[in-house]
Design a protein around this motif. Structure first.
Motif, PDB file in Angstrom:
ATOM      1  N   ILE A 112       5.898   1.849   0.646  1.00 46.59           N
ATOM      2  CA  ILE A 112       6.370   0.471   0.793  1.00 46.59           C
ATOM      3  C   ILE A 112       5.617  -0.235   1.912  1.00 46.59           C
ATOM      4  O   ILE A 112       5.298  -1.435   1.817  1.00 46.59           O
ATOM      5  CB  ILE A 112       7.885   0.463   1.070  1.00 46.59           C
ATOM      6  CG1 ILE A 112       8.649   0.992  -0.153  1.00 46.59           C
ATOM      7  CG2 ILE A 112       8.367  -0.942   1.428  1.00 46.59           C
ATOM      8  CD1 ILE A 112      10.133   1.186   0.083  1.00 46.59           C
ATOM      9  N   ALA A 113       5.283   0.501   2.964  1.00 46.70           N
ATOM     10  CA  ALA A 113       4.604  -0.094   4.114  1.00 46.70           C
ATOM     11  C   ALA A 113       3.199  -0.575   3.788  1.00 46.70           C
ATOM     12  O   ALA A 113       2.602  -1.322   4.576  1.00 46.70           O
ATOM     13  CB  ALA A 113       4.550   0.906   5.266  1.00 46.70           C
ATOM     14  N   THR A 114       2.650  -0.181   2.634  1.00 46.45           N
ATOM     15  CA  THR A 114       1.302  -0.623   2.273  1.00 46.45           C
ATOM     16  C   THR A 114       1.229  -2.123   2.020  1.00 46.45           C
ATOM     17  O   THR A 114       0.126  -2.684   1.939  1.00 46.45           O
ATOM     18  CB  THR A 114       0.799   0.122   1.027  1.00 46.45           C
ATOM     19  OG1 THR A 114       1.720  -0.098  -0.067  1.00 46.45           O
ATOM     20  CG2 THR A 114       0.687   1.612   1.294  1.00 46.45           C
ATOM     21  N   ILE A 115       2.378  -2.794   1.882  1.00 46.93           N
ATOM     22  CA  ILE A 115       2.357  -4.244   1.684  1.00 46.93           C
ATOM     23  C   ILE A 115       2.361  -4.988   3.020  1.00 46.93           C
ATOM     24  O   ILE A 115       2.277  -6.226   3.038  1.00 46.93           O
ATOM     25  CB  ILE A 115       3.560  -4.709   0.835  1.00 46.93           C
ATOM     26  CG1 ILE A 115       4.883  -4.445   1.569  1.00 46.93           C
ATOM     27  CG2 ILE A 115       3.549  -4.022  -0.523  1.00 46.93           C
ATOM     28  CD1 ILE A 115       6.102  -4.951   0.820  1.00 46.93           C
ATOM     29  N   TRP A 116       2.465  -4.253   4.132  1.00 41.98           N
ATOM     30  CA  TRP A 116       2.502  -4.869   5.461  1.00 41.98           C
ATOM     31  C   TRP A 116       1.167  -4.624   6.147  1.00 41.98           C
ATOM     32  O   TRP A 116       0.772  -3.487   6.388  1.00 41.98           O
ATOM     33  CB  TRP A 116       3.649  -4.263   6.272  1.00 41.98           C
ATOM     34  CG  TRP A 116       3.903  -4.954   7.585  1.00 41.98           C
ATOM     35  CD1 TRP A 116       3.802  -6.278   7.855  1.00 41.98           C
ATOM     36  CD2 TRP A 116       4.285  -4.321   8.805  1.00 41.98           C
ATOM     37  NE1 TRP A 116       4.116  -6.530   9.160  1.00 41.98           N
ATOM     38  CE2 TRP A 116       4.417  -5.348   9.778  1.00 41.98           C
ATOM     39  CE3 TRP A 116       4.553  -3.007   9.179  1.00 41.98           C
ATOM     40  CZ2 TRP A 116       4.779  -5.095  11.095  1.00 41.98           C
ATOM     41  CZ3 TRP A 116       4.918  -2.745  10.486  1.00 41.98           C
ATOM     42  CH2 TRP A 116       5.037  -3.782  11.429  1.00 41.98           C
ATOM     43  N   GLU A 117       0.445  -5.681   6.440  1.00 41.69           N
ATOM     44  CA  GLU A 117      -0.926  -5.574   6.937  1.00 41.69           C
ATOM     45  C   GLU A 117      -1.061  -4.724   8.203  1.00 41.69           C
ATOM     46  O   GLU A 117      -1.976  -3.886   8.292  1.00 41.69           O
ATOM     47  CB  GLU A 117      -1.501  -6.970   7.173  1.00 41.69           C
ATOM     48  CG  GLU A 117      -2.962  -6.975   7.609  1.00 41.69           C
ATOM     49  CD  GLU A 117      -3.872  -6.275   6.612  1.00 41.69           C
ATOM     50  OE1 GLU A 117      -4.837  -5.628   7.061  1.00 41.69           O
ATOM     51  OE2 GLU A 117      -3.601  -6.360   5.389  1.00 41.69           O
ATOM     52  N   PRO A 118      -0.205  -4.905   9.237  1.00 39.22           N
ATOM     53  CA  PRO A 118      -0.358  -4.052  10.429  1.00 39.22           C
ATOM     54  C   PRO A 118      -0.238  -2.559  10.121  1.00 39.22           C
ATOM     55  O   PRO A 118      -0.940  -1.739  10.720  1.00 39.22           O
ATOM     56  CB  PRO A 118       0.780  -4.528  11.339  1.00 39.22           C
ATOM     57  CG  PRO A 118       1.013  -5.939  10.931  1.00 39.22           C
ATOM     58  CD  PRO A 118       0.803  -5.962   9.450  1.00 39.22           C
ATOM     59  N   ALA A 119       0.657  -2.214   9.202  1.00 38.72           N
ATOM     60  CA  ALA A 119       0.803  -0.806   8.834  1.00 38.72           C
ATOM     61  C   ALA A 119      -0.462  -0.285   8.162  1.00 38.72           C
ATOM     62  O   ALA A 119      -0.898   0.848   8.417  1.00 38.72           O
ATOM     63  CB  ALA A 119       2.003  -0.620   7.912  1.00 38.72           C
ATOM     64  N   VAL A 120      -1.060  -1.100   7.310  1.00 34.38           N
ATOM     65  CA  VAL A 120      -2.281  -0.701   6.623  1.00 34.38           C
ATOM     66  C   VAL A 120      -3.445  -0.573   7.607  1.00 34.38           C
ATOM     67  O   VAL A 120      -4.340   0.257   7.431  1.00 34.38           O
ATOM     68  CB  VAL A 120      -2.620  -1.711   5.513  1.00 34.38           C
ATOM     69  CG1 VAL A 120      -3.969  -1.403   4.880  1.00 34.38           C
ATOM     70  CG2 VAL A 120      -1.529  -1.709   4.449  1.00 34.38           C
ATOM     71  N   SER A 121      -3.428  -1.356   8.652  1.00 33.20           N
ATOM     72  CA  SER A 121      -4.528  -1.351   9.613  1.00 33.20           C
ATOM     73  C   SER A 121      -4.459  -0.200  10.607  1.00 33.20           C
ATOM     74  O   SER A 121      -5.499   0.261  11.098  1.00 33.20           O
ATOM     75  CB  SER A 121      -4.558  -2.681  10.387  1.00 33.20           C
ATOM     76  OG  SER A 121      -4.768  -3.765   9.505  1.00 33.20           O
ATOM     77  N   TYR A 122      -3.240   0.277  10.911  1.00 35.93           N
ATOM     78  CA  TYR A 122      -3.118   1.211  12.021  1.00 35.93           C
ATOM     79  C   TYR A 122      -2.319   2.475  11.747  1.00 35.93           C
ATOM     80  O   TYR A 122      -2.305   3.368  12.590  1.00 35.93           O
ATOM     81  CB  TYR A 122      -2.459   0.501  13.220  1.00 35.93           C
ATOM     82  CG  TYR A 122      -3.238  -0.679  13.718  1.00 35.93           C
ATOM     83  CD1 TYR A 122      -4.398  -0.502  14.467  1.00 35.93           C
ATOM     84  CD2 TYR A 122      -2.828  -1.982  13.442  1.00 35.93           C
ATOM     85  CE1 TYR A 122      -5.126  -1.589  14.933  1.00 35.93           C
ATOM     86  CE2 TYR A 122      -3.543  -3.075  13.904  1.00 35.93           C
ATOM     87  CZ  TYR A 122      -4.688  -2.871  14.654  1.00 35.93           C
ATOM     88  OH  TYR A 122      -5.404  -3.949  15.096  1.00 35.93           O
ATOM     89  N   SER A 123      -1.651   2.586  10.616  1.00 35.29           N
ATOM     90  CA  SER A 123      -0.728   3.700  10.415  1.00 35.29           C
ATOM     91  C   SER A 123      -1.138   4.576   9.229  1.00 35.29           C
ATOM     92  O   SER A 123      -2.036   4.218   8.457  1.00 35.29           O
ATOM     93  CB  SER A 123       0.689   3.161  10.181  1.00 35.29           C
ATOM     94  OG  SER A 123       0.842   2.729   8.846  1.00 35.29           O
ATOM     95  N   PRO A 124      -0.463   5.721   9.044  1.00 37.35           N
ATOM     96  CA  PRO A 124      -0.739   6.578   7.879  1.00 37.35           C
ATOM     97  C   PRO A 124      -0.503   5.891   6.544  1.00 37.35           C
ATOM     98  O   PRO A 124      -0.955   6.406   5.509  1.00 37.35           O
ATOM     99  CB  PRO A 124       0.242   7.738   8.073  1.00 37.35           C
ATOM    100  CG  PRO A 124       0.499   7.784   9.531  1.00 37.35           C
ATOM    101  CD  PRO A 124       0.489   6.356   9.985  1.00 37.35           C
ATOM    102  N   ALA A 125       0.190   4.750   6.532  1.00 38.21           N
ATOM    103  CA  ALA A 125       0.403   4.033   5.268  1.00 38.21           C
ATOM    104  C   ALA A 125      -0.920   3.674   4.600  1.00 38.21           C
ATOM    105  O   ALA A 125      -0.997   3.596   3.368  1.00 38.21           O
ATOM    106  CB  ALA A 125       1.228   2.769   5.522  1.00 38.21           C
ATOM    107  N   ALA A 126      -1.956   3.461   5.399  1.00 42.86           N
ATOM    108  CA  ALA A 126      -3.261   3.100   4.834  1.00 42.86           C
ATOM    109  C   ALA A 126      -3.823   4.200   3.948  1.00 42.86           C
ATOM    110  O   ALA A 126      -4.616   3.933   3.039  1.00 42.86           O
ATOM    111  CB  ALA A 126      -4.245   2.778   5.956  1.00 42.86           C
TER     112      ALA A 126
END
Length: 255
Positions: A198-212
């Protein structure tokens, strides 16, 4: 860490002699073997389905390429193999505790940190070797089926997925240390996977977290440029922290 080497050897021998050597490797190798042929015939299957429905519509599907085989591989890794990994490793420590084998091991010159890290290391080796063999089989069959199989996209996609998968191995060691129920630990692991998806739709998560890393293998397999410096670094750091937390939690558990 007294007894780590001996316990790791024991765990690896146990993996080789029990059902664990067949389940995860079997799943991965099945997808490695079936992926390229399935990618080749999928357009023909879709055309046949459309014709059998009698719609009269003519759909021109592009000819399959090695990219389709790589996408089959990454899709199966990111979904089914991750699910299997979470379910299998959910009882890595709790099952030993319930069965009484943990206390038997720890009455020998084996420390609790060595017990947890031995489990983590053995599962890491199993997963890494299985993934590398599966990727090699995928590459060889893709080359045989499509006549071309660039190594870089497959290697990059598989490597990024493996970083993400090792994060889940460490997570399951922690959950298995903290939760006595294998089903409960597996459920929590699946919740974490769902939250990352779900976090893949949030840009900061995609930029810095395992969600990417959830969608990155697919993007890399398609030869797209993906910035993964921060996500990979964050995932590795979190994996180490999860391993430390698993040791800390198991130290305090009563056997």
């Amino acid at each position: 860490m007294r007894g780590f080497g001996v316990f790791l050897g024991k765990e690896l021998r146990e993996i080789a002699r029990t059902w664990r050597i067949w389940v995860l490797p079997g799943i991965v190798l099945f997808f490695a073997v079936s992926g390229p042929p399935l990618a080749e015939v999928t357009p023909q299957l879709l055309s046949s389905v459309m014709e059998s429905q009698g719609t009269g519509a003519v759909i021109e599907l592009p000819d399959p390429t090695y990219v389709d085989a790589y996408l089959q591989w990454t899709k199966n890794l990111s979904q089914i193999v991750i699910f299997a990994l979470i379910i299998m490793f959910a009882g890595a420590i709790s099952a030993e505790k319930r069965g009484g084998t943990a206390i038997l091991s720890l009455t020998k010159p084996l420390t609790r940190p060595a017990f947890v890290l031995g489990k983590l290391a053995s599962h890491t080796i199993l997963l890494t070797v299985t993934t590398l063999v599966g990727a090699a089989v995928t590459w060889g069959l893709t080359l045989a089926v499509f006549g071309e199989a660039p190594l870089a996209p497959l290697a990059g996609a598989t490597g990024v997925w493996l970083v993400s998968a090792l994060f889940f191995v460490a997570l399951m060691m922690l959950l298995s240390s903290a939760v006595d129920s294998q089903a409960g630990a597996a459920g929590l692991g699946l919740v974490v996977y769902l939250l990352l998806s779900i976090a893949t739709i949030w840009e900061p998560a995609v930029s810095y977290s395992p969600a990417a890393l959830v969608n990155a293998p697919t993007e890399i397999a398609m030869s797209e440029t993906v910035a993964l410096g921060w996500p990979i670094g964050t995932t590795i750091a979190l994996t180490v922290l999860l391993a430390i937390a698993a040791v800390a939690v198991f130290r305090k558990r009563e056997l």
